[in-house]
Motif scaffolding. Sequence first.
Motif, mmCIF file in Angstrom:
data_model
loop_
_atom_site.group_PDB
_atom_site.id
_atom_site.type_symbol
_atom_site.label_atom_id
_atom_site.label_comp_id
_atom_site.label_asym_id
_atom_site.label_seq_id
_atom_site.Cartn_x
_atom_site.Cartn_y
_atom_site.Cartn_z
ATOM 1 N N VAL A 47 -53.162 -9.758 104.972
ATOM 2 C CA VAL A 47 -54.118 -9.087 105.861
ATOM 3 C C VAL A 47 -55.089 -10.106 106.459
ATOM 4 O O VAL A 47 -55.432 -10.026 107.639
ATOM 5 C CB VAL A 47 -54.858 -7.952 105.109
ATOM 6 N N SER A 48 -55.505 -11.090 105.670
ATOM 7 C CA SER A 48 -56.412 -12.133 106.172
ATOM 8 C C SER A 48 -55.751 -12.937 107.288
ATOM 9 O O SER A 48 -56.385 -13.249 108.309
ATOM 10 C CB SER A 48 -56.834 -13.079 105.045
ATOM 11 N N LYS A 49 -54.475 -13.284 107.112
ATOM 12 C CA LYS A 49 -53.756 -14.031 108.147
ATOM 13 C C LYS A 49 -53.632 -13.203 109.429
ATOM 14 O O LYS A 49 -53.787 -13.733 110.529
ATOM 15 C CB LYS A 49 -52.373 -14.440 107.644
ATOM 16 N N ALA A 50 -53.370 -11.925 109.267
ATOM 17 C CA ALA A 50 -53.262 -11.056 110.446
ATOM 18 C C ALA A 50 -54.611 -10.953 111.160
ATOM 19 O O ALA A 50 -54.667 -10.952 112.400
ATOM 20 C CB ALA A 50 -52.768 -9.672 110.030
ATOM 21 N N THR A 51 -55.692 -10.912 110.408
ATOM 22 C CA THR A 51 -57.028 -10.868 111.001
ATOM 23 C C THR A 51 -57.299 -12.146 111.783
ATOM 24 O O THR A 51 -57.824 -12.105 112.909
ATOM 25 C CB THR A 51 -58.102 -10.672 109.906
ATOM 26 N N GLU A 52 -56.936 -13.282 111.200
ATOM 27 C CA GLU A 52 -57.126 -14.565 111.894
ATOM 28 C C GLU A 52 -56.311 -14.623 113.183
ATOM 29 O O GLU A 52 -56.790 -15.113 114.208
ATOM 30 C CB GLU A 52 -56.773 -15.733 110.971
ATOM 31 N N ARG A 53 -55.089 -14.115 113.144
ATOM 32 C CA ARG A 53 -54.269 -14.078 114.368
ATOM 33 C C ARG A 53 -54.946 -13.212 115.429
ATOM 34 O O ARG A 53 -54.975 -13.562 116.613
ATOM 35 C CB ARG A 53 -52.863 -13.551 114.058
ATOM 36 N N TYR A 94 -59.222 -5.559 104.531
ATOM 37 C CA TYR A 94 -58.539 -4.598 105.403
ATOM 38 C C TYR A 94 -59.510 -4.042 106.453
ATOM 39 O O TYR A 94 -59.150 -3.888 107.622
ATOM 40 C CB TYR A 94 -57.930 -3.454 104.577
ATOM 41 N N ASP A 95 -60.732 -3.763 106.062
ATOM 42 C CA ASP A 95 -61.728 -3.264 106.993
ATOM 43 C C ASP A 95 -61.973 -4.290 108.106
ATOM 44 O O ASP A 95 -62.059 -3.922 109.287
ATOM 45 C CB ASP A 95 -63.035 -2.953 106.246
ATOM 46 N N ASP A 96 -62.066 -5.555 107.749
ATOM 47 C CA ASP A 96 -62.220 -6.614 108.757
ATOM 48 C C ASP A 96 -61.016 -6.647 109.697
ATOM 49 O O ASP A 96 -61.156 -6.851 110.911
ATOM 50 C CB ASP A 96 -62.374 -7.985 108.091
ATOM 51 N N TYR A 97 -59.843 -6.439 109.120
ATOM 52 C CA TYR A 97 -58.622 -6.419 109.928
ATOM 53 C C TYR A 97 -58.669 -5.269 110.944
ATOM 54 O O TYR A 97 -58.363 -5.461 112.130
ATOM 55 C CB TYR A 97 -57.401 -6.283 109.018
ATOM 56 N N VAL A 98 -59.052 -4.085 110.482
ATOM 57 C CA VAL A 98 -59.116 -2.929 111.376
ATOM 58 C C VAL A 98 -60.094 -3.216 112.514
ATOM 59 O O VAL A 98 -59.804 -2.929 113.681
ATOM 60 C CB VAL A 98 -59.514 -1.648 110.614
#
Length: 195
Positions: A47-53, A94-98
């Motif tokens: 999830v962290s990697k997806a947020t960075e992307r 996950y919240d950061d990702y959203v």
Amino acid sequence: QVALYNLIVLLPIRIKMHPARVQDYDHFVDGIEEMIDARIQTLIDEVSKATERNKIVYKTHNCEVVVDYTSPETKELKVYTPQTRRLLGLLTVYDDYVRSVEEIWHGDVLSGKQRREAISKYRGEIVRFVRLLMHLYRESDRRLKDNPHAAELSFLELLQSQVSEEVLPEALSDEDEGHARALVGDAEAPVATAS
């Protein structure tokens, strides 16, 4: 919280007191914790990697929208295990990702369908993991009750196979499903505000 507490704290105590002790008890207890910790960490990393992307996409497309919550809720929670703390950390990630998905959606980079799919992907993985924990707790409890005089208990194999493959029961009770979905939150999406 209840499933983690029972798997990490109570199950090892019950097994230690069980008439058919698990061979290599310490390995068994460490194995439970390691498997749960590893899965939580894997989810956090993904999830962290997806947020960075998403942040890179945000900058690349010169998005100017900052997403924030209009009515955030604060809840107090007693944390009984390090794994619960880590699971809460996963929910924060996950919240950061959203928020990152919402920001690039408001920047017209994602369609509504892409936004829903992106949010659902990791929500689904987290819900499946929480459901798995509930299933493992109930299955281990059932095995202890059904097999009080077994020569050896094979919970570790059960846990290893199900955590690594995420094998879930065909159906969970409505209560379990509700708890799993409530943990990830099916609340309204954050509201975007121009920065």
